[in-house]
Design a protein around this motif. Structure first.
Motif, short mmCIF file in Angstrom:
data_model
loop_
_atom_site.label_atom_id
_atom_site.label_comp_id
_atom_site.label_asym_id
_atom_site.label_seq_id
_atom_site.Cartn_x
_atom_site.Cartn_y
_atom_site.Cartn_z
N ASN A 51 23.14 -12.04 59.65
CA ASN A 51 24.39 -12.33 60.35
C ASN A 51 25.29 -11.10 60.45
OD1 ASN A 51 24.50 -12.77 57.52
ND2 ASN A 51 26.43 -13.85 57.73
N ASP A 66 35.47 -15.24 50.29
CA ASP A 66 36.09 -14.71 51.51
C ASP A 66 35.41 -15.43 52.68
OD1 ASP A 66 36.60 -13.26 53.85
OD2 ASP A 66 36.68 -11.33 52.79
N PRO A 67 36.17 -16.18 53.49
CA PRO A 67 35.53 -16.95 54.56
C PRO A 67 34.77 -16.10 55.56
CG PRO A 67 37.94 -17.00 54.75
CD PRO A 67 37.63 -16.37 53.43
N ASP A 68 35.06 -14.80 55.63
CA ASP A 68 34.35 -13.92 56.57
C ASP A 68 33.13 -13.25 55.93
OD1 ASP A 68 36.13 -14.45 58.62
OD2 ASP A 68 37.38 -12.69 58.23
N VAL A 69 32.86 -13.56 54.67
CA VAL A 69 31.71 -12.92 54.00
C VAL A 69 30.76 -14.02 53.52
CG1 VAL A 69 30.95 -11.35 52.18
CG2 VAL A 69 33.16 -10.98 53.29
N VAL A 70 29.77 -14.29 54.36
CA VAL A 70 28.79 -15.33 54.04
C VAL A 70 27.39 -14.79 54.33
CG1 VAL A 70 30.39 -17.21 54.61
CG2 VAL A 70 28.83 -16.34 56.37
N ALA A 72 23.27 -15.70 55.67
CA ALA A 72 22.78 -16.32 56.89
C ALA A 72 22.67 -17.84 56.77
CB ALA A 72 21.44 -15.71 57.29
N ALA A 74 25.38 -19.44 55.56
CA ALA A 74 26.81 -19.75 55.49
C ALA A 74 27.32 -19.97 54.07
CB ALA A 74 27.17 -20.95 56.38
#
Lengths: 220, 222
Positions: A51, A66-70, A72, A74
């Motif tokens: 991703n 951190d919602p922006d650091v996931v 593949a 999620a």
């Protein structure tokens, strides 16, 4: 730890020993993800997340997500110092362009030619291929990490019946019963799990395979 | 020059029934949830949506699927949204599954003026059915055609008032590719900063590609 968990741990520990210092590695979601927890001493690899980054680190402490650091799948993860972010085109250029050394994926079926089926069961389960087709075609080395059978039904077969993820790309199959290499002349059992006989492996495998002369005991 | 900044209602007036829409994000990370709220409010339907996946029933592109606003989705993955699978099996929704790396390059080609791309991905699989195989230096590749859209709905972290964009972490994914591949580009952003405050070297999408900027909306469901 129950028997199934022990079996799964044997698989991921054995796969982890395939990784070499400096390798760029992409781990599939599920069982392959756990390979990251068992890197051998002194081996440092760079994990790629399709991703859009390299330097994939462990899950954050609760509350630190951190919602922006996931990854593949999620799930919240971290980016280690030295990591780098990029767009999906660059991410798959890394994958297809031969910059990823190893990918570890699960399978529904894998056959004696190294064909892999992992993305759909017609009429039953159609999740989509996501990045698996590109990873299988693009990574220099493709390792399948899976349980040897699906509730007793062999997953290593003479010829895949399910739609393929990629043709003739699998290099190594690691299960709780042993390790098989896919060579130009077919499957070769190169390691066998402690306490398992070759006959037991044959009974659980629906494909012909050869056994190397110096068959080793599989080390976790 | 602050004309690009507008409300989501104003920006989404351009989206009409039957259009092809690209929506950024990967499992709803980097998806403009405020713009999806806006589409749900507007009643627009019969959309062809191009995106990485159909998210979840309550997050990302999945919300448009649940509300039955899509006639087709062109995506790499639908496994996290059971409603997509249900509508696909019942024939209500056409689902075109594309390998993720191929989808990224098709969008890139659409924005880059290329006639297509040649990829080894999908050779020997159902993905190759009906497609032209091109041999280059003895190796087979699939010819995959470019994708474009009427509108791209993207999500960035920062924008200046000229529309220059900076994305954050794994929320970048398909967003910069889609910003190049649509006739109209609407960006939802967390923060709008004055022109000149973004280092030109740090800008990931040049503002000339962005038609409208919609603030906030990061907090889906608020």
């Amino acid at each position: 730890m129950d028997a199934r968990e022990q079996m799964r741990e044997l698989i991921v520990r054995r796969v982890a020993r395939e990784l070499k210092d400096g390798d760029v590695v992409n781990l599939g979601i599920g069982l392959p993800t756990k390979v990251a927890n068992h890197l051998p001493e002194g081996v440092e690899v760079i994990f790629q997340s399709e991703n859009g980054f390299v330097g994939l680190g462990p899950a954050p402490e609760p509350g630190e997500e951190d919602p922006d650091v996931v990854n593949a799948g999620a799930q919240p993860v971290t980016i280690l110092p030295g990591g780098a972010c990029f767009c999906s085109a660059t991410s798959f250029a890394l994958i297809r362009g031969g910059h990823v050394d190893v990918t570890v994926l699960g399978a529904l079926e894998v056959d004696q030619y190294g064909n892999l089926a992992s993305w759909m069961i017609p009429g039953k389960l159609v999740p989509g291929m996501g990045g698996a087709m590109d990873l299988t075609v693009g990574a220099k080395r493709v390792i399948v990490a899976m349980e040897h059978t699906n509730k007793g039904r062999p997953k290593i077969v003479a010829e895949c019946q399910l739609p393929l993820t990629a043709a003739r790309e699998v290099d190594l199959i690691v299960t709780e019963m042993g390790v098989m290499e896919v060579r130009p002349d077919g499957l070769w059992l190169v390691e066998i799990a402690p306490g398992i006989t070759v006959d037991e492996v044959r009974a659980a495998t629906a494909a012909p395979f050869n056994v190397v002369d110096d068959l080793k005991v599989m080390q976790a | 020059m602050g004309k690009k900044v507008t409300t989501r209602q104003e920006a989404l007036k351009a989206v009409r029934d039957g259009m092809t829409i690209m929506i950024g994000g990967f499992l709803a990370v980097g998806t403009p949830e405020g713009l999806i709220d806006g589409l749900l409010e507007s009643g627009v339907r019969d959309l062809v949506v191009i995106g990485n996946d159909t998210g979840f029933v309550d997050k990302g592109i999945g919300r448009l699927v649940v509300a039955k606003r899509c006639r087709e989705v062109i995506v790499s993955h639908v496994g996290t949204n059971p409603e997509t699978g249900r509508q696909m099996n019942s024939g209500e929704l056409k689902v075109t599954l594309v390998p993720q790396g191929t989808l990224a390059e098709q969008v890139r080609a659409g924005g880059a003026g290329l006639g297509g791309i040649l990829t080894p991905t999908g050779i020997g699989t159902v993905v190759a059915e009906g497609k032209q195989v091109v041999q280059v230096a003895g190796k087979d590749y699939l010819l995959e055609l470019p994708l474009r859209a009427d509108v791209a709905l993207i999500k960035a972290h920062k924008a200046d008032e000229k529309g220059n964009l900076v994305y954050r972490r794994s929320a970048r994914n398909f967003n910069p590719l889609m910003a190049m591949a649509a006739d109209l580009v609407i960006a939802e952003v967390d923060e709008i900063v004055p022109v000149g405050s973004l280092d030109p070297d740090a800008i990931m999408t040049p503002g000339l590609l962005v038609d409208m900027i919609v603030p906030g909306g990061a907090c889906h469901g608020c």
